[in-house]
Design a protein around this motif. Structure first.
Motif, PDB file in Angstrom:
ATOM      1  N   MET A   1       0.917  -1.207  -0.094  1.00  0.00           N
ATOM      2  CA  MET A   1       0.059  -0.025   0.087  1.00  0.00           C
ATOM      3  C   MET A   1       0.887   1.231  -0.115  1.00  0.00           C
ATOM      4  O   MET A   1       1.754   1.142   0.848  1.00  0.00           O
ATOM      5  N   ILE A   2       0.492   2.201  -0.892  1.00  0.00           N
ATOM      6  CA  ILE A   2       1.486   3.324  -0.890  1.00  0.00           C
ATOM      7  C   ILE A   2       0.868   4.151   0.275  1.00  0.00           C
ATOM      8  O   ILE A   2      -0.369   4.671   0.230  1.00  0.00           O
ATOM      9  N   SER A   3       2.025   4.762   0.985  1.00  0.00           N
ATOM     10  CA  SER A   3       1.854   5.775   2.109  1.00  0.00           C
ATOM     11  C   SER A   3       2.547   6.932   2.018  1.00  0.00           C
ATOM     12  O   SER A   3       2.258   7.867   2.662  1.00  0.00           O
ATOM     13  N   HIS A   4       3.432   7.099   0.873  1.00  0.00           N
ATOM     14  CA  HIS A   4       4.353   8.205   0.758  1.00  0.00           C
ATOM     15  C   HIS A   4       4.615   8.531  -0.741  1.00  0.00           C
ATOM     16  O   HIS A   4       4.669   7.507  -1.604  1.00  0.00           O
ATOM     17  N   THR A   5       4.670   9.625  -1.146  1.00  0.00           N
ATOM     18  CA  THR A   5       4.995  10.147  -2.400  1.00  0.00           C
ATOM     19  C   THR A   5       6.411  10.981  -2.462  1.00  0.00           C
ATOM     20  O   THR A   5       6.258  11.984  -1.866  1.00  0.00           O
ATOM     21  N   ILE A   6       7.342  10.432  -3.483  1.00  0.00           N
ATOM     22  CA  ILE A   6       8.476  11.452  -3.462  1.00  0.00           C
ATOM     23  C   ILE A   6       8.450  11.460  -5.054  1.00  0.00           C
ATOM     24  O   ILE A   6       8.183  10.716  -5.968  1.00  0.00           O
ATOM     25  N   VAL A   7       8.705  13.239  -5.142  1.00  0.00           N
ATOM     26  CA  VAL A   7       8.625  13.438  -6.683  1.00  0.00           C
ATOM     27  C   VAL A   7      10.042  14.160  -6.707  1.00  0.00           C
ATOM     28  O   VAL A   7      10.338  15.180  -6.071  1.00  0.00           O
ATOM     29  N   ILE A   8      10.790  13.723  -7.570  1.00  0.00           N
ATOM     30  CA  ILE A   8      12.075  14.096  -7.973  1.00  0.00           C
ATOM     31  C   ILE A   8      12.147  14.839  -8.854  1.00  0.00           C
ATOM     32  O   ILE A   8      11.709  14.268 -10.149  1.00  0.00           O
ATOM     33  N   CYS A   9      12.629  16.257  -9.031  1.00  0.00           N
ATOM     34  CA  CYS A   9      12.743  16.991 -10.475  1.00  0.00           C
ATOM     35  C   CYS A   9      13.716  16.432 -11.302  1.00  0.00           C
ATOM     36  O   CYS A   9      14.869  16.402 -10.969  1.00  0.00           O
ATOM     37  N   MET A  10      13.366  16.069 -12.494  1.00  0.00           N
ATOM     38  CA  MET A  10      14.031  15.589 -13.656  1.00  0.00           C
ATOM     39  C   MET A  10      14.440  16.536 -14.748  1.00  0.00           C
ATOM     40  O   MET A  10      15.160  16.309 -15.598  1.00  0.00           O
ATOM     41  N   GLY A  11      14.090  17.926 -14.411  1.00  0.00           N
ATOM     42  CA  GLY A  11      14.450  18.834 -15.205  1.00  0.00           C
ATOM     43  C   GLY A  11      16.052  18.940 -15.346  1.00  0.00           C
ATOM     44  O   GLY A  11      16.811  18.670 -14.769  1.00  0.00           O
ATOM     45  N   SER A  12      16.343  19.245 -16.730  1.00  0.00           N
ATOM     46  CA  SER A  12      17.784  19.343 -16.926  1.00  0.00           C
ATOM     47  C   SER A  12      18.725  20.246 -15.952  1.00  0.00           C
ATOM     48  O   SER A  12      19.771  19.750 -15.389  1.00  0.00           O
ATOM     49  N   SER A  13      18.188  21.437 -15.252  1.00  0.00           N
ATOM     50  CA  SER A  13      18.903  22.091 -14.143  1.00  0.00           C
ATOM     51  C   SER A  13      19.166  21.354 -13.246  1.00  0.00           C
ATOM     52  O   SER A  13      20.153  21.049 -12.473  1.00  0.00           O
ATOM     53  N   CYS A  14      17.912  20.878 -12.469  1.00  0.00           N
ATOM     54  CA  CYS A  14      18.028  19.773 -11.237  1.00  0.00           C
ATOM     55  C   CYS A  14      18.777  18.688 -11.429  1.00  0.00           C
ATOM     56  O   CYS A  14      19.470  18.304 -10.579  1.00  0.00           O
ATOM     57  N   PHE A  15      18.604  18.209 -12.685  1.00  0.00           N
ATOM     58  CA  PHE A  15      19.170  16.648 -12.921  1.00  0.00           C
ATOM     59  C   PHE A  15      20.716  16.870 -13.064  1.00  0.00           C
ATOM     60  O   PHE A  15      21.537  15.888 -12.335  1.00  0.00           O
ATOM     61  N   SER A  16      21.256  17.873 -13.694  1.00  0.00           N
ATOM     62  CA  SER A  16      22.625  18.224 -13.749  1.00  0.00           C
ATOM     63  C   SER A  16      23.398  18.774 -12.487  1.00  0.00           C
ATOM     64  O   SER A  16      24.422  18.451 -12.182  1.00  0.00           O
ATOM     65  N   ARG A  17      22.589  19.352 -11.784  1.00  0.00           N
ATOM     66  CA  ARG A  17      23.028  19.697 -10.589  1.00  0.00           C
ATOM     67  C   ARG A  17      23.035  18.902  -9.360  1.00  0.00           C
ATOM     68  O   ARG A  17      23.402  19.309  -7.987  1.00  0.00           O
ATOM     69  N   GLY A  18      22.446  17.596  -9.437  1.00  0.00           N
ATOM     70  CA  GLY A  18      22.553  16.788  -8.318  1.00  0.00           C
ATOM     71  C   GLY A  18      21.458  15.581  -8.287  1.00  0.00           C
ATOM     72  O   GLY A  18      21.611  14.743  -7.691  1.00  0.00           O
ATOM     73  N   ASN A  19      20.244  15.806  -8.746  1.00  0.00           N
ATOM     74  CA  ASN A  19      19.343  15.049  -8.858  1.00  0.00           C
ATOM     75  C   ASN A  19      19.475  13.516  -9.442  1.00  0.00           C
ATOM     76  O   ASN A  19      18.907  12.410  -9.303  1.00  0.00           O
ATOM     77  N   GLN A  20      20.651  13.312 -10.391  1.00  0.00           N
ATOM     78  CA  GLN A  20      20.865  12.273 -11.009  1.00  0.00           C
ATOM     79  C   GLN A  20      21.536  11.308  -9.814  1.00  0.00           C
ATOM     80  O   GLN A  20      21.101  10.230  -9.750  1.00  0.00           O
ATOM     81  N   GLU A  21      22.311  11.811  -8.932  1.00  0.00           N
ATOM     82  CA  GLU A  21      22.814  11.251  -7.869  1.00  0.00           C
ATOM     83  C   GLU A  21      21.656  10.909  -6.662  1.00  0.00           C
ATOM     84  O   GLU A  21      21.940   9.774  -6.037  1.00  0.00           O
ATOM     85  N   ASN A  22      20.904  11.895  -6.562  1.00  0.00           N
ATOM     86  CA  ASN A  22      19.934  11.687  -5.432  1.00  0.00           C
ATOM     87  C   ASN A  22      18.852  10.742  -6.017  1.00  0.00           C
ATOM     88  O   ASN A  22      18.426  10.245  -4.982  1.00  0.00           O
ATOM     89  N   LEU A  23      18.837  10.619  -7.308  1.00  0.00           N
ATOM     90  CA  LEU A  23      17.946   9.533  -7.531  1.00  0.00           C
ATOM     91  C   LEU A  23      18.314   8.171  -7.093  1.00  0.00           C
ATOM     92  O   LEU A  23      17.724   7.270  -6.535  1.00  0.00           O
ATOM     93  N   LEU A  24      19.629   8.072  -7.440  1.00  0.00           N
ATOM     94  CA  LEU A  24      20.331   6.689  -7.064  1.00  0.00           C
ATOM     95  C   LEU A  24      20.220   6.513  -5.309  1.00  0.00           C
ATOM     96  O   LEU A  24      19.716   5.274  -5.038  1.00  0.00           O
ATOM     97  N   GLU A  25      20.492   7.515  -4.497  1.00  0.00           N
ATOM     98  CA  GLU A  25      20.501   7.478  -3.163  1.00  0.00           C
ATOM     99  C   GLU A  25      19.046   7.154  -2.707  1.00  0.00           C
ATOM    100  O   GLU A  25      18.865   6.235  -1.741  1.00  0.00           O
ATOM    101  N   ILE A  26      18.018   7.657  -3.371  1.00  0.00           N
ATOM    102  CA  ILE A  26      16.615   7.546  -3.025  1.00  0.00           C
ATOM    103  C   ILE A  26      16.245   6.154  -3.379  1.00  0.00           C
ATOM    104  O   ILE A  26      15.624   5.389  -2.230  1.00  0.00           O
TER     105      ILE A  26
END
Length: 85
Positions: A1-26
């Motif tokens: 059952m889903i009890s939490h939602t995580i939305v990670i910005c995959m826009g070019s700015s956020c992705f290149s500034r760290g969300n690529q690594e954050n996605l793997l950590e999540i």
């Protein structure tokens, strides 16, 4: 059952500034804590806060400037109630 939602910005700015690594950590955090079936993880094109990125939203709460070294404490606080694994 889903009890939490995580939305990670995959826009070019956020992705290149760290969300690529954050996605793997999540993904690793969710697997290591047995939360994969309880958390909906999805990407967005933009969270509208490009200058403050990288951006991650957990259960409607937006976190700006999220660095790889910050993501674990954010996930512990929001998903585990502050408890460290």
């Amino acid at each position: 059952m889903i009890s939490h939602t995580i939305v990670i910005c995959m826009g070019s700015s956020c992705f290149s500034r760290g969300n690529q690594e954050n996605l793997l950590e999540i993904k690793t955090f969710l697997k290591d804590n047995g939360l994969e079936d309880q958390v909906l993880l999805k990407g967005s094109r933009c969270e509208g806060e490009c200058l403050k990125g990288p951006n991650v939203t957990v259960d409607g709460r937006l976190f700006n400037g999220v660095k790889k070294e910050d993501i674990l404490s954010i996930l512990e606080e929001t998903l585990l109630g502050g408890a460290k694994p």
